[in-house]
Motif scaffolding. Structure first.
Motif, mmCIF file in Angstrom:
data_model
loop_
_atom_site.group_PDB
_atom_site.id
_atom_site.type_symbol
_atom_site.label_atom_id
_atom_site.label_comp_id
_atom_site.label_asym_id
_atom_site.label_seq_id
_atom_site.Cartn_x
_atom_site.Cartn_y
_atom_site.Cartn_z
ATOM 1 N N GLY A 194 -9.564 -17.751 -5.041
ATOM 2 C CA GLY A 194 -10.868 -17.297 -4.593
ATOM 3 C C GLY A 194 -10.864 -16.666 -3.209
ATOM 4 N N ILE A 195 -9.759 -16.742 -2.491
ATOM 5 C CA ILE A 195 -9.641 -16.127 -1.171
ATOM 6 C C ILE A 195 -8.864 -14.822 -1.344
ATOM 7 N N GLU A 196 -9.437 -13.709 -0.888
ATOM 8 C CA GLU A 196 -8.766 -12.415 -1.019
ATOM 9 C C GLU A 196 -7.718 -12.281 0.080
ATOM 10 N N TYR A 197 -6.497 -11.985 -0.307
ATOM 11 C CA TYR A 197 -5.428 -11.800 0.674
ATOM 12 C C TYR A 197 -4.440 -10.758 0.174
ATOM 13 N N ILE A 198 -3.656 -10.242 1.109
ATOM 14 C CA ILE A 198 -2.603 -9.279 0.788
ATOM 15 C C ILE A 198 -1.347 -9.715 1.527
ATOM 16 N N ASP A 199 -0.256 -9.850 0.808
ATOM 17 C CA ASP A 199 1.034 -10.127 1.425
ATOM 18 C C ASP A 199 1.684 -8.811 1.827
ATOM 19 N N ARG A 200 2.129 -8.743 3.064
ATOM 20 C CA ARG A 200 2.827 -7.574 3.619
ATOM 21 C C ARG A 200 2.183 -6.255 3.203
ATOM 22 N N PRO A 201 0.980 -5.996 3.718
ATOM 23 C CA PRO A 201 0.265 -4.773 3.336
ATOM 24 C C PRO A 201 1.090 -3.519 3.616
ATOM 25 N N GLN A 202 1.025 -2.593 2.682
ATOM 26 C CA GLN A 202 1.766 -1.336 2.809
ATOM 27 C C GLN A 202 1.142 -0.450 3.894
ATOM 28 N N ASN A 203 1.988 0.327 4.543
ATOM 29 C CA ASN A 203 1.538 1.306 5.536
ATOM 30 C C ASN A 203 0.725 0.691 6.664
ATOM 31 N N LEU A 204 1.110 -0.483 7.105
ATOM 32 C CA LEU A 204 0.382 -1.140 8.188
ATOM 33 C C LEU A 204 1.362 -1.593 9.273
ATOM 34 N N GLU A 205 1.996 -0.642 9.902
ATOM 35 C CA GLU A 205 2.887 -0.933 11.018
ATOM 36 C C GLU A 205 2.088 -0.821 12.310
ATOM 37 N N VAL A 206 2.236 -1.812 13.170
ATOM 38 C CA VAL A 206 1.495 -1.857 14.422
ATOM 39 C C VAL A 206 2.490 -1.832 15.579
#
Length: 103
Positions: free
Chosen positions: A84-96
């Protein structure tokens, strides 16, 4: 990219502080950053969406968002995100770039 600071009220009554980001038009908590050894960038190991939960935006002070009410136990901050919790493991194209991290 702007990285902000959040306080999260967990289901066990504890308060946790972590980074947050805006990604794909939503607000997310960043539980842990992973550093690339060959580049001066980091990526989130996992992000958890919080803009669909009760929260307060603050002005000034050390926190940008506070009183984020997520229906999750403290163990979720260690990687055990409940259903029920929305999450993303290692999101693509998200380098900071490292220099953008607070601290």
């Amino acid at each position: 990219m702007y990285i902000f600071t959040c306080s999260v009220s967990l289901s066990d009554g504890k308060i946790a502080t972590c980074d947050g980001i805006a990604y794909e038009g939503k607000l997310w908590l960043v539980l842990k950053w992973i550093r690339y050894p060959s580049k001066p960038v980091v990526i989130p190991e996992r992000i958890i969406r919080f803009d669909s939960c009760p929260h307060q935006k603050t002005e000034g002070g050390d926190l940008d968002y506070q009183n984020i009410q997520l229906p999750m136990p403290k163990s979720a901050l260690r990687g055990e995100v409940p259903q029920g919790i929305e999450y993303i493991d290692r999101p693509q194209n998200l380098e900071v770039p490292i220099h953008l991290l607070p601290r």
